[in-house]
Design a protein around this motif. Structure first.
Motif, PDB file in Angstrom:
ATOM      1  N   PRO A 121      24.067  33.398  44.997  1.00 40.10           N
ATOM      2  CA  PRO A 121      25.187  34.289  45.299  1.00 40.10           C
ATOM      3  C   PRO A 121      26.481  33.483  45.436  1.00 40.10           C
ATOM      4  N   LEU A 122      27.561  34.009  44.874  1.00 38.51           N
ATOM      5  CA  LEU A 122      28.809  33.244  44.821  1.00 38.51           C
ATOM      6  C   LEU A 122      29.938  33.861  45.634  1.00 38.51           C
ATOM      7  N   ASP A 123      29.683  34.937  46.357  1.00 42.93           N
ATOM      8  CA  ASP A 123      30.743  35.583  47.130  1.00 42.93           C
ATOM      9  C   ASP A 123      31.419  34.604  48.079  1.00 42.93           C
ATOM     10  N   GLY A 124      30.607  33.832  48.814  1.00 43.15           N
ATOM     11  CA  GLY A 124      31.157  32.903  49.787  1.00 43.15           C
ATOM     12  C   GLY A 124      31.970  31.788  49.170  1.00 43.15           C
ATOM     13  N   TYR A 125      31.582  31.342  47.998  1.00 43.85           N
ATOM     14  CA  TYR A 125      32.314  30.281  47.305  1.00 43.85           C
ATOM     15  C   TYR A 125      33.630  30.813  46.728  1.00 43.85           C
ATOM     16  N   ALA A 126      33.540  31.928  46.030  1.00 44.32           N
ATOM     17  CA  ALA A 126      34.710  32.424  45.292  1.00 44.32           C
ATOM     18  C   ALA A 126      35.810  32.933  46.200  1.00 44.32           C
ATOM     19  N   GLY A 127      35.469  33.320  47.408  1.00 44.79           N
ATOM     20  CA  GLY A 127      36.473  33.898  48.294  1.00 44.79           C
ATOM     21  C   GLY A 127      37.071  32.944  49.289  1.00 44.79           C
ATOM     22  N   ARG A 128      36.650  31.672  49.305  1.00 44.81           N
ATOM     23  CA  ARG A 128      37.084  30.790  50.388  1.00 44.81           C
ATOM     24  C   ARG A 128      38.397  30.070  50.117  1.00 44.81           C
ATOM     25  N   GLU A 129      38.845  29.998  48.863  1.00 41.55           N
ATOM     26  CA  GLU A 129      40.101  29.330  48.528  1.00 41.55           C
ATOM     27  C   GLU A 129      41.097  30.349  47.980  1.00 41.55           C
ATOM     28  N   ALA A 130      42.203  30.530  48.696  1.00 41.64           N
ATOM     29  CA  ALA A 130      43.200  31.509  48.265  1.00 41.64           C
ATOM     30  C   ALA A 130      43.778  31.149  46.900  1.00 41.64           C
ATOM     31  N   ASP A 131      43.911  29.854  46.620  1.00 38.09           N
ATOM     32  CA  ASP A 131      44.489  29.433  45.345  1.00 38.09           C
ATOM     33  C   ASP A 131      43.622  29.824  44.149  1.00 38.09           C
ATOM     34  N   TYR A 132      42.334  29.998  44.386  1.00 34.41           N
ATOM     35  CA  TYR A 132      41.452  30.397  43.287  1.00 34.41           C
ATOM     36  C   TYR A 132      41.771  31.804  42.823  1.00 34.41           C
ATOM     37  N   ASP A 133      42.160  32.669  43.760  1.00 31.77           N
ATOM     38  CA  ASP A 133      42.644  34.015  43.462  1.00 31.77           C
ATOM     39  C   ASP A 133      41.605  34.857  42.733  1.00 31.77           C
ATOM     40  N   LEU A 134      40.526  35.161  43.437  1.00 33.30           N
ATOM     41  CA  LEU A 134      39.484  36.009  42.862  1.00 33.30           C
ATOM     42  C   LEU A 134      40.027  37.387  42.507  1.00 33.30           C
ATOM     43  N   SER A 135      41.048  37.842  43.228  1.00 30.78           N
ATOM     44  CA  SER A 135      41.614  39.168  42.966  1.00 30.78           C
ATOM     45  C   SER A 135      42.309  39.247  41.612  1.00 30.78           C
ATOM     46  N   ASP A 136      42.549  38.089  40.978  1.00 26.89           N
ATOM     47  CA  ASP A 136      43.181  38.068  39.661  1.00 26.89           C
ATOM     48  C   ASP A 136      42.212  38.521  38.563  1.00 26.89           C
ATOM     49  N   PHE A 137      40.906  38.446  38.840  1.00 29.49           N
ATOM     50  CA  PHE A 137      39.904  38.922  37.881  1.00 29.49           C
ATOM     51  C   PHE A 137      39.912  40.450  37.882  1.00 29.49           C
ATOM     52  N   THR A 138      39.761  41.037  36.714  1.00 25.19           N
ATOM     53  CA  THR A 138      39.767  42.498  36.646  1.00 25.19           C
ATOM     54  C   THR A 138      38.575  43.062  37.415  1.00 25.19           C
ATOM     55  N   PRO A 139      38.752  44.210  38.056  1.00 22.42           N
ATOM     56  CA  PRO A 139      37.638  44.808  38.816  1.00 22.42           C
ATOM     57  C   PRO A 139      36.406  45.046  37.954  1.00 22.42           C
ATOM     58  N   GLN A 140      36.628  45.489  36.702  1.00 18.64           N
ATOM     59  CA  GLN A 140      35.488  45.762  35.831  1.00 18.64           C
ATOM     60  C   GLN A 140      34.698  44.496  35.535  1.00 18.64           C
ATOM     61  N   SER A 141      35.382  43.375  35.331  1.00 16.94           N
ATOM     62  CA  SER A 141      34.671  42.135  35.025  1.00 16.94           C
ATOM     63  C   SER A 141      33.835  41.681  36.210  1.00 16.94           C
ATOM     64  N   LEU A 142      34.342  41.866  37.424  1.00 13.53           N
ATOM     65  CA  LEU A 142      33.579  41.472  38.611  1.00 13.53           C
ATOM     66  C   LEU A 142      32.403  42.417  38.844  1.00 13.53           C
ATOM     67  N   ARG A 143      32.620  43.705  38.587  1.00 13.00           N
ATOM     68  CA  ARG A 143      31.505  44.644  38.757  1.00 13.00           C
ATOM     69  C   ARG A 143      30.405  44.367  37.745  1.00 13.00           C
ATOM     70  N   SER A 144      30.778  43.976  36.532  1.00  8.06           N
ATOM     71  CA  SER A 144      29.772  43.636  35.526  1.00  8.06           C
ATOM     72  C   SER A 144      28.926  42.457  35.972  1.00  8.06           C
ATOM     73  N   SER A 145      29.500  41.600  36.818  1.00  8.11           N
ATOM     74  CA  SER A 145      28.829  40.375  37.251  1.00  8.11           C
ATOM     75  C   SER A 145      28.207  40.505  38.630  1.00  8.11           C
ATOM     76  N   THR A 146      28.109  41.729  39.125  1.00  3.65           N
ATOM     77  CA  THR A 146      27.587  41.984  40.469  1.00  3.65           C
ATOM     78  C   THR A 146      26.245  42.712  40.383  1.00  3.65           C
ATOM     79  N   VAL A 147      25.280  42.254  41.170  1.00  5.82           N
ATOM     80  CA  VAL A 147      23.964  42.887  41.228  1.00  5.82           C
ATOM     81  C   VAL A 147      23.646  43.197  42.686  1.00  5.82           C
ATOM     82  N   ASP A 148      23.295  44.434  42.950  1.00  2.44           N
ATOM     83  CA  ASP A 148      22.946  44.862  44.310  1.00  2.44           C
ATOM     84  C   ASP A 148      24.026  44.474  45.319  1.00  2.44           C
ATOM     85  N   GLY A 149      25.284  44.587  44.896  1.00  8.07           N
ATOM     86  CA  GLY A 149      26.394  44.294  45.783  1.00  8.07           C
ATOM     87  C   GLY A 149      26.710  42.827  45.950  1.00  8.07           C
TER      88      GLY A 149
END
Length: 438
Positions: A121-149
């Motif tokens: 699971p990568l939620d904890g990694y991807a959200g810990r650095e503001a400079d990475y800016d996970l919110s810049d990824f389109t919602p659809q692309s993140l949902r495609s890469s999400t399983v069971d939340g």
């Protein structure tokens, strides 16, 4: 190996960008030069497995600088698409700690790999650095890469369903670019001139490959493959969509369309032998190859035509990067992904014509420079809409695609009672869903 806390890779990425912008080189010994940031992963080594894909071709030449700045060694192994899945399955089944990072297809293998415990699971990694800016990824692309939340991978390549068309043929016939599915069918009929070697429409007709492309028809008519745990490929909306797609290929498609996947369909269109073509925007280079057709400069691009529920094409992550849950160095694995999917590196791949999931890159001149201007506009318009899957979202995707493809192929071969076929196919898909729920 020592474990690290918060990853310093955003700072490293900034340094790489500054070096590239200034045209700076490395010292003779391969180091970053005096005064640069310390090498945060000195002595660490990871294995990266990629598919034989243009994205990998862009990343590989960038690795020496990444290794020099971080001190990390990245061993790369590449496989063809079918070999890749087999290779990963064998290694993960045996509990191997390698590869540390790998390319995968979230909608094809994501649910299977995650439920088998193979994806970190990568939620904890991807959200810990503001400079990475996970919110810049389109919602659809993140949902495609999400399983069971759970975020199980980071998108690297997106694609949406669009319409390709021949500008010259539409212009000569006085036909506007189709904006609805009804207009698409009407235009295909008017442009269908097999006696002159030009067919009205072409698309994937093979049973399994066609599923991803008929999905845009399905969604635009208000249907879907499933609703919760219930199969829904026999609903009126689904039957209408499957019938339209199959009828276009039956009535206006080339002989042998039932055997076509994307390489054959895109080549047929590129050769100037079809007027209209629906498929993924990510394969646009295949459709406008001047080495294949004198009409290559006449290829146009448009948003997917609207059905009764509007234009709702698939908008998905076709490829992502994931971390092996058994990796012995997950921090180094994440550091690589953080760099490879950061804005600076993704800009490099997008400039080479690889569509990224980062919204900000599509709003820059550099970000759209690698695409034909008309296509870039279609990309931008399609980026935030659409549906985040292009096939049934099941564990056994390959098996689940078969009933869907069967319905469409029955239409193509002239079956008259499509509802009966759809009912039987729906029961088959439901059995797959029920078995997975046990």
């Amino acid at each position: 190996m020592k474990r690290l806390g918060r990853s310093p890779l955003p700072a490293v990425a900034a340094i790489l960008f500054a070096l590239a912008a200034a045209g700076c080189g490395l010292d003779a010994d391969g180091g970053a030069g005096s005064g640069e940031a310390p090498r945060p992963f000195e002595g660490h080594s990871i294995t990266l497995v990629t598919g034989s894909h243009p994205w990998a071709d862009v990343i590989k030449p960038l690795l020496p600088r990444f290794e020099a700045e971080t001190g990390m060694s990245v061993r790369v192994q590449s496989f063809f698409e079918d070999q890749l899945t087999q290779k990963l399955t064998v290694q993960f089944t045996s509990g191997s700690e390698t590869p540390d990072v790998f390319m995968y297809r979230p909608l094809q293998e994501g649910k299977l790999f995650y439920r088998n415990g193979w994806l970190q699971p990568l939620d904890g990694y991807a959200g810990r650095e503001a400079d990475y800016d996970l919110s810049d990824f389109t919602p659809q692309s993140l949902r495609s890469s999400t399983v069971d939340g759970v975020l199980t991978g980071i998108p690297i390549i997106t694609e949406q369903g669009i319409l390709y068309y021949r500008k010259d043929l539409l212009r000569e016939a006085g036909i506007p670019v189709p904006r609805t599915l009804e207009e698409l069918a009407d235009a295909a009929g008017k442009l269908h001139r097999p006696e002159k070697g030009v067919y009205g429409f072409v698309a994937r007709g093979q049973r399994s490959p066609l599923v991803t492309q008929v999905s845009s028809f399905l969604y635009s008519e208000g249907g879907d493959f499933t609703s919760g745990s219930r199969a829904t490929i026999n609903t009126p909306e689904a039957v209408k969509a499957f019938t339209m797609y199959g009828s276009l290929l039956r009535d206006y498609g080339p002989p042998g369309a039932i055997h076509m996947s994307w390489p054959q369909a895109s080549s047929f269109f590129a050769e100037g032998r079809a007027a209209l073509y629906t498929d993924a925007n990510s394969i646009y280079k295949m459709t406008s190859d001047p080495a294949r057709s004198e009409a290559a400069d006449q290829v146009g691009y448009a948003a997917f035509p609207a059905g009764s529920k509007g234009s709702r094409p698939y908008n998905i992550t076709s490829w992502g990067l994931a971390v092996n849950a058994k990796s012995a160095d997950k921090e180094a694995a994440w550091a690589f992904i953080e760099w490879a999917t950061g804005k600076t590196t993704m800009l490099q791949s997008q400039r080479q014509g690889i569509p990224s999931p980062r919204s900000s890159l599509w709003n820059t001149r550099e970000g759209t420079a690698g695409f034909p201007a008309q296509l870039a506009e279609v990309f931008k318009r399609s980026l935030t809409g659409g549906v985040d899957h292009d096939r049934p979202t099941t564990v056994n995707v390959a098996e689940a695609r078969e009933p869907v493809g069967e319905i469409v192929q029955k239409v193509m071969t002239g079956e008259t009672d499509i509802q009966k076929t759809a009912d039987a196919a729906n029961a088959a898909l439901q059995a797959i869903l029920d078995k997975e729920a046990e």
